[in-house]
Write a protein that holds these residues in place. Sequence first.
Motif, PDB file in Angstrom:
ATOM      1  N   LEU A   5       3.136   2.325  -2.103  1.00 19.21           N
ATOM      2  CA  LEU A   5       3.184   2.907  -3.441  1.00 19.21           C
ATOM      3  C   LEU A   5       1.919   3.721  -3.715  1.00 19.21           C
ATOM      4  O   LEU A   5       1.987   4.831  -4.245  1.00 19.21           O
ATOM      5  N   ASN A   6       0.768   3.192  -3.319  1.00 18.40           N
ATOM      6  CA  ASN A   6      -0.498   3.921  -3.488  1.00 18.40           C
ATOM      7  C   ASN A   6      -0.484   5.243  -2.746  1.00 18.40           C
ATOM      8  O   ASN A   6      -0.906   6.265  -3.271  1.00 18.40           O
ATOM      9  N   ARG A   7      -0.017   5.218  -1.514  1.00 22.63           N
ATOM     10  CA  ARG A   7      -0.022   6.443  -0.710  1.00 22.63           C
ATOM     11  C   ARG A   7       0.959   7.474  -1.246  1.00 22.63           C
ATOM     12  O   ARG A   7       0.670   8.676  -1.236  1.00 22.63           O
ATOM     13  N   SER A  35       1.973   7.736  -4.436  1.00 21.99           N
ATOM     14  CA  SER A  35       1.436   8.280  -5.688  1.00 21.99           C
ATOM     15  C   SER A  35       0.251   9.203  -5.420  1.00 21.99           C
ATOM     16  O   SER A  35       0.043  10.180  -6.148  1.00 21.99           O
ATOM     17  N   ALA A  36      -0.503   8.959  -4.364  1.00 24.08           N
ATOM     18  CA  ALA A  36      -1.631   9.832  -4.011  1.00 24.08           C
ATOM     19  C   ALA A  36      -1.159  11.239  -3.634  1.00 24.08           C
ATOM     20  O   ALA A  36      -1.862  12.218  -3.878  1.00 24.08           O
ATOM     21  N   GLN A  62       4.858   9.554   5.831  1.00 21.42           N
ATOM     22  CA  GLN A  62       4.380   8.178   5.741  1.00 21.42           C
ATOM     23  C   GLN A  62       5.187   7.317   6.717  1.00 21.42           C
ATOM     24  O   GLN A  62       6.411   7.409   6.763  1.00 21.42           O
ATOM     25  N   GLY A 113       0.780  -1.228   0.000  1.00 17.89           N
ATOM     26  CA  GLY A 113       0.000   0.000   0.000  1.00 17.89           C
ATOM     27  C   GLY A 113       0.812   1.280   0.000  1.00 17.89           C
ATOM     28  O   GLY A 113       0.263   2.363  -0.220  1.00 17.89           O
TER      29      GLY A 113
END
Length: 177
Positions: free
Chosen positions: A19-21, A23-24, A70, A17
Amino acid sequence: MEKERFTISVYTENNIGLLNRISAIFLKRHINLDSMTASRSEIPDVYRFIIVVKITEEQVKKIIGQIEKQIEVIKAFYHKDDEIFHLETALFKIDSSLLFEKREIQNIIKNNNANIVTVTREFFVIEKTGRRRETEALYNKLEPYGLMQFVRSGRIAISKEKMHISKILESFTPENI
């Protein structure tokens, strides 16, 4: 402020997860990524994302701050192009008959310091490692002959200056957290 190309290096733990955060963070600011790569780093159990963007220095500083918030992110850095060594790799798939029928293709390969990595009856594959402008130039020379497939990696980069990143990251390895 003028937009510049920045290479962002993000050292992280390898968690689902993340990578998702990351890129967000760019998505929320409507910033397009030129490229993104991920690999393990020089420290065991620490991974590295390399993200290339064209933004202002003020924006990149804010993004670094957001990325470092993060939980799994250990440290993030940004560099301008003249502060790093950077390359990418491209693969070109072309009809095999052209290799023998069109002598100029062999010259293009040789003159662009590219390599043939495989040849079959149906196709051959060319590999080119270099700067983006070099892979683009080779693309433009081969495209008129008909590319069956083309793919390019994202940027890989290391800094020119000594960063002592290994010492910084050693304190963040799982056994020390």
